[in-house]
Structure formats: structure tokens, C-alpha cells
Design a protein around this motif. Sequence first.
Motif, PDB file in Angstrom:
ATOM      1  N   ALA A  25      59.630 -24.296 -27.975  1.00  0.00           N
ATOM      2  CA  ALA A  25      60.169 -25.054 -27.771  1.00  0.00           C
ATOM      3  C   ALA A  25      61.444 -23.734 -26.981  1.00  0.00           C
ATOM      4  CB  ALA A  25      61.180 -25.080 -29.102  1.00  0.00           C
ATOM      5  N   LEU A  26      61.001 -22.715 -26.848  1.00  0.00           N
ATOM      6  CA  LEU A  26      62.759 -22.267 -26.095  1.00  0.00           C
ATOM      7  C   LEU A  26      61.898 -22.133 -24.546  1.00  0.00           C
ATOM      8  CD1 LEU A  26      64.854 -20.575 -25.422  1.00  0.00           C
ATOM      9  CD2 LEU A  26      63.732 -18.376 -26.425  1.00  0.00           C
ATOM     10  N   GLN A  27      60.467 -22.331 -24.488  1.00  0.00           N
ATOM     11  CA  GLN A  27      59.599 -22.313 -22.880  1.00  0.00           C
ATOM     12  C   GLN A  27      59.903 -23.649 -22.421  1.00  0.00           C
ATOM     13  OE1 GLN A  27      54.739 -21.297 -24.015  1.00  0.00           O
ATOM     14  NE2 GLN A  27      55.409 -19.694 -22.537  1.00  0.00           N
ATOM     15  N   VAL A  32      55.683 -22.209 -15.572  1.00  0.00           N
ATOM     16  CA  VAL A  32      55.008 -21.685 -17.455  1.00  0.00           C
ATOM     17  C   VAL A  32      53.594 -21.384 -17.180  1.00  0.00           C
ATOM     18  CG1 VAL A  32      55.243 -22.828 -19.358  1.00  0.00           C
ATOM     19  CG2 VAL A  32      56.894 -23.892 -18.170  1.00  0.00           C
ATOM     20  N   ARG A  33      53.355 -20.203 -17.839  1.00  0.00           N
ATOM     21  CA  ARG A  33      52.041 -19.387 -18.294  1.00  0.00           C
ATOM     22  C   ARG A  33      52.144 -19.812 -19.472  1.00  0.00           C
ATOM     23  NH1 ARG A  33      49.235 -15.469 -14.943  1.00  0.00           N
ATOM     24  NH2 ARG A  33      48.540 -15.820 -16.279  1.00  0.00           N
ATOM     25  N   LYS A  34      50.852 -19.762 -20.430  1.00  0.00           N
ATOM     26  CA  LYS A  34      50.453 -19.578 -21.164  1.00  0.00           C
ATOM     27  C   LYS A  34      49.217 -18.945 -21.620  1.00  0.00           C
ATOM     28  CE  LYS A  34      52.727 -23.493 -23.116  1.00  0.00           C
ATOM     29  NZ  LYS A  34      53.359 -24.715 -23.815  1.00  0.00           N
ATOM     30  N   GLY A  35      48.567 -18.862 -22.913  1.00  0.00           N
ATOM     31  CA  GLY A  35      47.658 -18.237 -23.302  1.00  0.00           C
ATOM     32  C   GLY A  35      46.440 -19.757 -22.352  1.00  0.00           C
ATOM     33  N   ARG A  36      44.625 -19.420 -22.386  1.00  0.00           N
ATOM     34  CA  ARG A  36      44.147 -20.015 -21.557  1.00  0.00           C
ATOM     35  C   ARG A  36      43.623 -21.188 -22.544  1.00  0.00           C
ATOM     36  NH1 ARG A  36      41.116 -18.034 -17.444  1.00  0.00           N
ATOM     37  NH2 ARG A  36      39.469 -19.626 -17.440  1.00  0.00           N
ATOM     38  N   GLU A  37      44.186 -21.968 -23.984  1.00  0.00           N
ATOM     39  CA  GLU A  37      43.657 -22.080 -24.364  1.00  0.00           C
ATOM     40  C   GLU A  37      43.977 -22.870 -24.895  1.00  0.00           C
ATOM     41  OE1 GLU A  37      46.302 -18.669 -26.353  1.00  0.00           O
ATOM     42  OE2 GLU A  37      44.340 -19.251 -25.416  1.00  0.00           O
ATOM     43  N   ASN A  38      45.547 -22.922 -23.984  1.00  0.00           N
ATOM     44  CA  ASN A  38      45.916 -24.105 -23.940  1.00  0.00           C
ATOM     45  C   ASN A  38      45.742 -25.428 -23.567  1.00  0.00           C
ATOM     46  OD1 ASN A  38      48.749 -23.423 -26.018  1.00  0.00           O
ATOM     47  ND2 ASN A  38      47.862 -21.428 -25.005  1.00  0.00           N
ATOM     48  N   TYR A  39      45.475 -25.028 -22.598  1.00  0.00           N
ATOM     49  CA  TYR A  39      45.204 -25.912 -21.325  1.00  0.00           C
ATOM     50  C   TYR A  39      43.990 -26.363 -21.028  1.00  0.00           C
ATOM     51  CZ  TYR A  39      48.022 -23.354 -18.731  1.00  0.00           C
ATOM     52  OH  TYR A  39      49.904 -21.915 -18.131  1.00  0.00           O
ATOM     53  N   LEU A  40      44.047 -27.678 -20.403  1.00  0.00           N
ATOM     54  CA  LEU A  40      42.624 -28.783 -20.045  1.00  0.00           C
ATOM     55  C   LEU A  40      42.045 -28.172 -19.535  1.00  0.00           C
ATOM     56  CD1 LEU A  40      41.406 -31.801 -20.822  1.00  0.00           C
ATOM     57  CD2 LEU A  40      42.196 -32.507 -18.766  1.00  0.00           C
ATOM     58  N   CYS A  41      40.468 -28.066 -20.374  1.00  0.00           N
ATOM     59  CA  CYS A  41      39.808 -27.638 -19.622  1.00  0.00           C
ATOM     60  C   CYS A  41      39.059 -28.532 -18.333  1.00  0.00           C
ATOM     61  CB  CYS A  41      38.021 -26.841 -20.200  1.00  0.00           C
ATOM     62  SG  CYS A  41      36.881 -26.325 -19.652  1.00  0.00           S
ATOM     63  N   MET A  63      47.885 -28.681 -22.731  1.00  0.00           N
ATOM     64  CA  MET A  63      48.403 -29.225 -23.986  1.00  0.00           C
ATOM     65  C   MET A  63      48.633 -29.319 -25.246  1.00  0.00           C
ATOM     66  SD  MET A  63      44.084 -30.288 -23.207  1.00  0.00           S
ATOM     67  CE  MET A  63      44.525 -31.914 -24.654  1.00  0.00           C
ATOM     68  N   VAL A  64      49.281 -27.753 -24.869  1.00  0.00           N
ATOM     69  CA  VAL A  64      50.148 -27.993 -26.015  1.00  0.00           C
ATOM     70  C   VAL A  64      51.462 -27.378 -25.853  1.00  0.00           C
ATOM     71  CG1 VAL A  64      49.761 -25.750 -27.986  1.00  0.00           C
ATOM     72  CG2 VAL A  64      48.042 -26.226 -27.193  1.00  0.00           C
ATOM     73  N   GLY A  65      52.290 -27.866 -26.418  1.00  0.00           N
ATOM     74  CA  GLY A  65      53.711 -27.852 -25.735  1.00  0.00           C
ATOM     75  C   GLY A  65      53.844 -28.520 -24.082  1.00  0.00           C
ATOM     76  N   GLY A  66      52.934 -28.762 -23.720  1.00  0.00           N
ATOM     77  CA  GLY A  66      53.809 -29.371 -22.321  1.00  0.00           C
ATOM     78  C   GLY A  66      53.952 -30.714 -22.091  1.00  0.00           C
ATOM     79  N   ASP A  67      53.458 -31.501 -21.508  1.00  0.00           N
ATOM     80  CA  ASP A  67      53.851 -32.996 -20.783  1.00  0.00           C
ATOM     81  C   ASP A  67      53.291 -34.186 -21.802  1.00  0.00           C
ATOM     82  OD1 ASP A  67      52.512 -32.808 -19.167  1.00  0.00           O
ATOM     83  OD2 ASP A  67      53.191 -33.091 -17.356  1.00  0.00           O
ATOM     84  N   LEU A  68      51.518 -33.467 -22.398  1.00  0.00           N
ATOM     85  CA  LEU A  68      50.899 -34.135 -23.607  1.00  0.00           C
ATOM     86  C   LEU A  68      51.314 -34.250 -24.128  1.00  0.00           C
ATOM     87  CD1 LEU A  68      47.666 -35.501 -23.472  1.00  0.00           C
ATOM     88  CD2 LEU A  68      47.609 -33.717 -25.195  1.00  0.00           C
ATOM     89  N   ASP A  95      52.482 -34.377 -43.022  1.00  0.00           N
ATOM     90  CA  ASP A  95      52.629 -36.016 -42.318  1.00  0.00           C
ATOM     91  C   ASP A  95      51.509 -34.931 -41.449  1.00  0.00           C
ATOM     92  OD1 ASP A  95      54.615 -37.763 -43.205  1.00  0.00           O
ATOM     93  OD2 ASP A  95      55.970 -36.095 -43.129  1.00  0.00           O
ATOM     94  N   PRO A  96      50.685 -36.750 -40.750  1.00  0.00           N
ATOM     95  CA  PRO A  96      49.434 -36.370 -39.739  1.00  0.00           C
ATOM     96  C   PRO A  96      50.190 -36.346 -38.679  1.00  0.00           C
ATOM     97  CG  PRO A  96      49.602 -37.935 -40.614  1.00  0.00           C
ATOM     98  CD  PRO A  96      50.046 -37.577 -41.772  1.00  0.00           C
ATOM     99  N   ILE A  97      51.700 -35.412 -38.216  1.00  0.00           N
ATOM    100  CA  ILE A  97      51.943 -34.834 -36.985  1.00  0.00           C
ATOM    101  C   ILE A  97      52.742 -33.546 -36.456  1.00  0.00           C
ATOM    102  CG2 ILE A  97      54.123 -35.828 -36.043  1.00  0.00           C
ATOM    103  CD1 ILE A  97      54.626 -38.236 -37.501  1.00  0.00           C
ATOM    104  N   ASP A  98      52.112 -33.755 -35.377  1.00  0.00           N
ATOM    105  CA  ASP A  98      52.312 -31.500 -35.092  1.00  0.00           C
ATOM    106  C   ASP A  98      53.727 -31.542 -35.326  1.00  0.00           C
ATOM    107  OD1 ASP A  98      53.755 -31.781 -32.170  1.00  0.00           O
ATOM    108  OD2 ASP A  98      52.353 -34.014 -32.345  1.00  0.00           O
TER     109      ASP A  98
END
Length: 917
Positions: free
Chosen positions: A261-263, A286-295, A330-335, A763-766
Amino acid sequence: MIDPADLPALHASYGGLWLRDDGQTRALAKGQAIARAAETPVLLLNAPLAGQRLGYPELNGLDLLELWAFVHPARFLVPTAKGLAQALDLAPPIDEADIPALLQQATAVLLDRLGAADWAEREGGWTAAQSLHRLRWPWAPLVAPRIAKPREAERWLFSRLPEWDEAAPRPAPRTIAMEGDAVLAQLDRLTGTTAETRPGQRAYAAAAIDVFRPRRHRDQPNMLLAEAGTGIGKTLGYLAPASLWAAQAQGTVWISTYTKALQRQLDRESLRLFPDPATAAKRVVVRKGRENYLCLLNLEDALQGGFSGRAAILAQLVARWAAYSKDGDMVGGDLPGWLPTLFRRNGSTALTDRRGECIYAGCPHYRKCFIERAARASADADIVIANHALVMINAARGRETGQRPQRIVFDEGHHLFDAADSTFSVALSGQEAIELRRWIIGPEGGSRGRRRGLAARLSDLASYDEEGGNAIRAASEAARALPADEWLKRIVAGEPFGPLEELLAAVRGTVYARAADTGEADAGYGLETELAEPDGTLVEAAQEAALALDALLRPLSRLSGRLEAVIEDAPDWLDGAARARIEGAVVSLSWRRDLLSAWLGLLARIGGPADPDFVDWLAVDRIEGREFDIGIHRHWLDPTRPLAQTVLAPAQGVLVTSATLRGGGEWDNAEKRSGAVHLPRGAERFEAASPFDYPGRAEVLIVTDIKRGDIAALSGAYARLIEAAGGGTLGLFTAIRRLRAVHARIADRLARSGLPLYAQHVDPIDTGTLVDIFRDDPRSSLLGTDALRDGVDVPGHSLRLVVMEGVPWSKPTVLHAARKLAGGGNAYDDRLIRARLAQAFGRLIRRTEDRGCFVILSAAMPSRLLSAFPPGTPIRRLTLDEAIITVSAQAHRDSLGGVLPLGHQGSESGNADLERE
């Protein structure tokens, strides 16, 4: 073409079910709604959520969220009827019975946009619609006919994405000295000429200058610990000197956060520095760990048949998003955070690099890779917005040494201890070991996917260098001693195979044997026991496992040496791509060798002397009685020691800041939990109190008549408090099981009063989307756990009541017991609890005009913990009925626009002794 008005629309909530068909809206019973949804596709908004409300989880239909994701990929949308209406400029529904009609209107608007000349996301739409039609996407028959076939064939996604370019290494930053007047002038530019002057913010910016001055001592950075209360404006306070230093010194400042959220907030604030979005995209990364990005390679596999059914539809929608995404996050970005949740178990995790599969330059999409692009962009950026884990992991593993952060701002600094604890820990578990086996050996048996072992990734080396080829084969053979597929089933059945599975079986036996003495084995929770006095079976198994791991470490070390030699020899086949691939393999091998070395050190502890710097224990991880992992764990007793050594000491300047940095305690607490205590000269300190009128706009209510463990009474208290406040309530729990129990008891009741209730883990919501929904609807309420206690920013009327189920005591784990013993016993516990209370209270008042109540449903709230709250905040102990009256009176004042203070006669200061004997 089908007229959207002819499509039936269904809305399901805890308050009722409504169907609109043939121009009429009527209420339905659950059975009727399920039957109608099963016999013909109906318009829905968030099918998984509607299915949960119906008690029919497999509900499918024409979900407008899926249509939005196709028409407007990478655009923000609050996934509610109100949010959809606002995004499409439609009149919001007055009540829930109006929602089905809105769904029909929204469908018409979205479908009409497909034929509009100004549809911004047209490119790739026709091709995606044809693919989705073949996959039988429910929307395809309505979407495909409305998109005109382009005159020229559309380019495939992977040919449309831009490539990143190689660049020369950036020179070291210049040595400069910034003047205070220049920094304050920069602050004025960021805040704007019409902004109210904040003395605390100006003092904060002036104090932060020291972090960006030339380093004074060779053995530590210029370090500042800064506690800036909510409302000071610390974000712009540190961005002013950081941005000025970056521009003048031609260097990079890393801003590290704990929450996504702060990012996102910092990314938005960067437009103040660079109003042109194109410039901002280059100067702020913005930099995050590899597991956050679309491969992209995973996505290509999915699009070419690797996925089937609903998962294949998700892949197509993600491909639409990838073409318009800012950075592929994909995690916290514009997806949209809600998109993967629409596909239930067929989620997006298989589209990211979560298993260390990356083949770097061997990938055909390497030069378009979102991860590589972000890494390279950060080298030339002014500001890099990262997270604590990434900063620490890069330092610990020696990645990107040329970009190692030299000027770091740790925002949300009260989480540094927890982040370091996670980063520098070691776990020899079944899950970790089988991942290592798969990375070395590759796919085995009937396993699918594109995972490739060492032999496949380095086949050209094996053919060029005999010694390297022998090392690869030796490592692959030694890796067969690691756990294989279905290892847990074999262990539970008493049939472990190989030395590592024998070790895990011995660990499991020890844990269950000791748990039987305490009665915990049947509770269904995870089990653990201190690694002390191991029996002969465990010691013998550890020795055999250590021999197997050593046999694996030796060929991996030889392979690393051969790879480095190949890079130095530069044979004819070693072009740029091959060099990059081998360099990536060297890095991957390095940290896996470090992992094996750490495992060997952990096994040496079994049967040997304890290391006072570490806490070791055995664990069986379970969820509701179902085992999913077994392992041996090691954490630093004080994880800020490696933090200080690997991250802080090499830096030039470090700012650690938070609104609750001291955690309601003294400065020595901040020194210890930030790592400053391990630097030769410690750190400078700065403090600015919040400008908010807490005595007049907030009140702490301690409810004394709710019996601990009485779920019925707890549920009734939550329901009555939410009703009294008219919604706008954040409910915080320390246990998921109690959260679910309370939600199940009160959701229907509140819905009948027009008060929507949402819940994390229900709830099935992130979580991010849940907060967006909560923020958007002042009558809604949200229940959650620790993730909602920190980093949730909901200013205004949407959050006016915070309710905690009780005092957030620490779980009595082996690790906590060891740290409590070393940290001063109960005083250590009190520091943690005060910090949690301060963080939770900080959710309540986010701006000057906010007001609200903070309720703790526990008579056992000790007075010594009340210093967690801002000085002067009214604190009262009272019954639930009295608390209801207070909350209701506040809600009435808010509805009238009143500004009366919340304090009452008889209220006592937060520093007073309120303990009732």
C-alpha cells in the motif's frame, strides 16, 4: 447482436437476492436464484463472491469484472456496484434492489465501447476476442461481433512489448553538500504554494539532510532514527532532500517500505517530483521481488496450451493487461487485485517466477522481461521504491553489487526487525528441499511444466568443458537424496525414502512425541518443539542427512568454479546472451550453495552444542489438522545483527522512519529493533509529534463485560458496535478462526440493516481490494488480522471505529519465548504489545477532520500498556452498553456535522492509572 437489456441480471448479498428479467426486478429465494443461474447465463458482479453468498461456490455467469478486464486492462476499478457506476459515469444504485438494473446498463456501456473510435485499448482486442471465443469464454459471443477486424494483422503481444537496452555502468555519485534553504525550497515545490505550512514537516526535512551529507565515519553510515507522528507529512519530508540529492549528486536513493500500500502511495507521490508521467517512469522505479512480476515465458506457455479451462481464459486476460501494464507487476501493481480471485484455484501464481525457474538470457523474451527492465531502470533512476525484503536479500546474496543501495530511506521502519527476521532465517524443510531437487534435476516422472534442470540449462557448458559436465552430473545424482514427489505421504505412512526424508520423519516423530505431553497434538494447529535434548534416532538421521548434503555441495562448488573459469576464458560460443545466462547461473548457484552451507550448520547443531546467537526448533506445519510441511528452523536471536552488518554498515546514509518507531516505548527500543545498536556510533534521533487533536477527536473505550472465549458475546458486541456506528468499522482479530466465527454470526444481521460486511480470510477477494471497497463505501465494515493493522490508510468518514477483539498478545512460540527471555521478560512483551496497539490506533485518525473511537473488547487490558496511545487521549473502562451509547452519540454528531469533542467528564488521560482492582 444480443441486447444487454435482454440478459437477466442477478445480485446476491447477505441482505437478499434480486433478479432483473423482462424489465422487472424481483426478490428470490436461494434455491430459485441458484436454479435460474444454472439454467441460463446471468449478469453478475464478482461471481465467486456472489456464489459464496448463495452457498453455491461453482456459480458461473457473465461476470462484469471479466468484461471490464478485457475492455479496460490495467485500469483501476473498485469491484462494487457503486465503483462500477462511478467508473462508467452512471447513477449509483440507491439500494441493493437497484443493482441488477445497473448491471444491465453497465454491460451496454462496456459493449458499446468496443465499437467506439476512441477505445484506447483497441490494439490486440480483436485477436484476444477470437482466442477467447475458442476457449468458450461466456462473454465472447457478445464481445467478438462488436470488434471490427483490423485491416492489418495485429502483432502478437510479445512483438509489441518494448525492449530494454544495455547501458554503461553509472558513475559513482558526486560528493555534494546540500544547504538547508535549498531543501526547504524543494519541499515548498512539492507541497505547493497553497498548502498549509507544517512546522513539523519542515523540521523533519531539515533533520533528514544529514543522511545525504558525505559520510563522516568509515565504519558506519550517517544514520537517523526519525519518529514522525501521523499527519506530519513525512513522505514529502524525506522526498525533498532525497530528490534534491539525487539530482545534484547524480545518484540513486532507495526508499524501502514494508507494505505494498505504501509502495503504491509513493509511486503516486512521485508525480509531484516529475509531473510528466513519461519522465516519472524513468526517474522513479518501483522494484519488487521476482515473484511479483509476470514471467513472459510462463505466459507464452499458458497461451500455447499449457493452461486449460478457466485458467486459459485468465491467461488471455493477463496477456491483454501485459500489453498496457506500466511495469508488469502482478501483485500490488496495475493488475486489478480482484482479477485472479475470479478464477478461484486457477490463479495467477503459475504466471510468475515463484520457483526459481528463470533461465535469464536463455529466455526468448529476455530483452523484454519486466523483471530485467526494472532492474536496469533502477540503475539510472533518481528514486527506487523497493521493499525491506528486496533490499536485504540483494545485500545478503551479493546481487547487483554495482547497484547496492548507498542512500536508503526505510519507511515503515518499525517493521525492520520483522523483515530482517524473515530474510536472515533458515529452514530445512520438505518444501524447501524438494524445490532445490527440482531446480537441480528438473522435471521427473509425469510432472509437467517448463522447469529445466542444471543439465538442460547448461548443456553447452557440459559439451565444452568436461570437468563442468562431470560436476553437473554429480550434482544431479547427489540431488536424488533430497525429498521427491509425494514425500509427505511416504513420511506419514512411515515409509520415508532417502536420508533427507528419514530426517524429516525423525523430526515429525520428535514433535508429535513431545506434543502428546502437552495435549497440543489434537488441536489442529501447527506443532513445534525446541531443538534440545534430541534422541538417538534424530541425531543419527541428522548425521546421514549432513553427509548427503555435503555430497551435493561439493559438485555445486566445483560447477561454480568452472562457470567462472569459462567466463574468464571467453570461448567462441560465449556470446553476450550465453555470458549473461552463465552469469545468472553463477549467481543462482552461489545462493544455493549458501543455503546448503546453512543447512549443514543447522544439522551440526543436532547432537552438538547450542549456538547462543540462534534459536533452533523443530516444527510440523498444519492447517486445520492437515499437515503440509515438516522442518528444522533457525532464526537469529537478534536479526538486526546481520541487518547492521550486511545492509546498514556498507551504506553511506540511512534514514529509518515511522509514525510508531519507538512502539510506544523509549528510544532504546527503536535503537534495538532498527539495528542501530550494533553500529559503533549508534544513530541520531528526531521526533515530531502528530499535529492531530487526539484528546478532542479520538477516544479509547475498554469494554469490561465481554467474557474471554465467549464467541456469542464477542459476535454480539461486534454487531452492536457496527450498528451503532452505522458501518465504517475496522475489526481486528488475532486469530483467523475467531474472525470467521464472528463473521458467520453477524454478516446476515448487518446486511439486513444495510451495512455490508467484508472479511479477510472469508471473502474470495484479495486484501488490497477489500481495503479499496471499504474505503469507497462509508457504510461498509471490514474484519481482518495483522495485515490490516499496518499500512491501511483509510482517511475520512469511511473509517470511524476500530474494534480489537482483545489485547494482541504474542503467540507463545519457541522463538518468542527465547527472545522474551533474552529481552527482559515481561518488559519485552509489553514493548511488542504497545507497538501493535499504537499501529492499530494509527488507523483511526488520518487527517485533521477525522474523528472516531478505538474499542478494545477485553477487561484484561493492563494500565501499563496505555502509554501506547497519544498523550491526552481520553481512555475509559466501561460496559458494552455504555460503549454502544458513546459510539452511537459520535455517529449522531457526525451525521449533524457536529464538532463536539469526544471526551466526557470522568475520562482519564492515557497516562493515568486506570487499573480496577
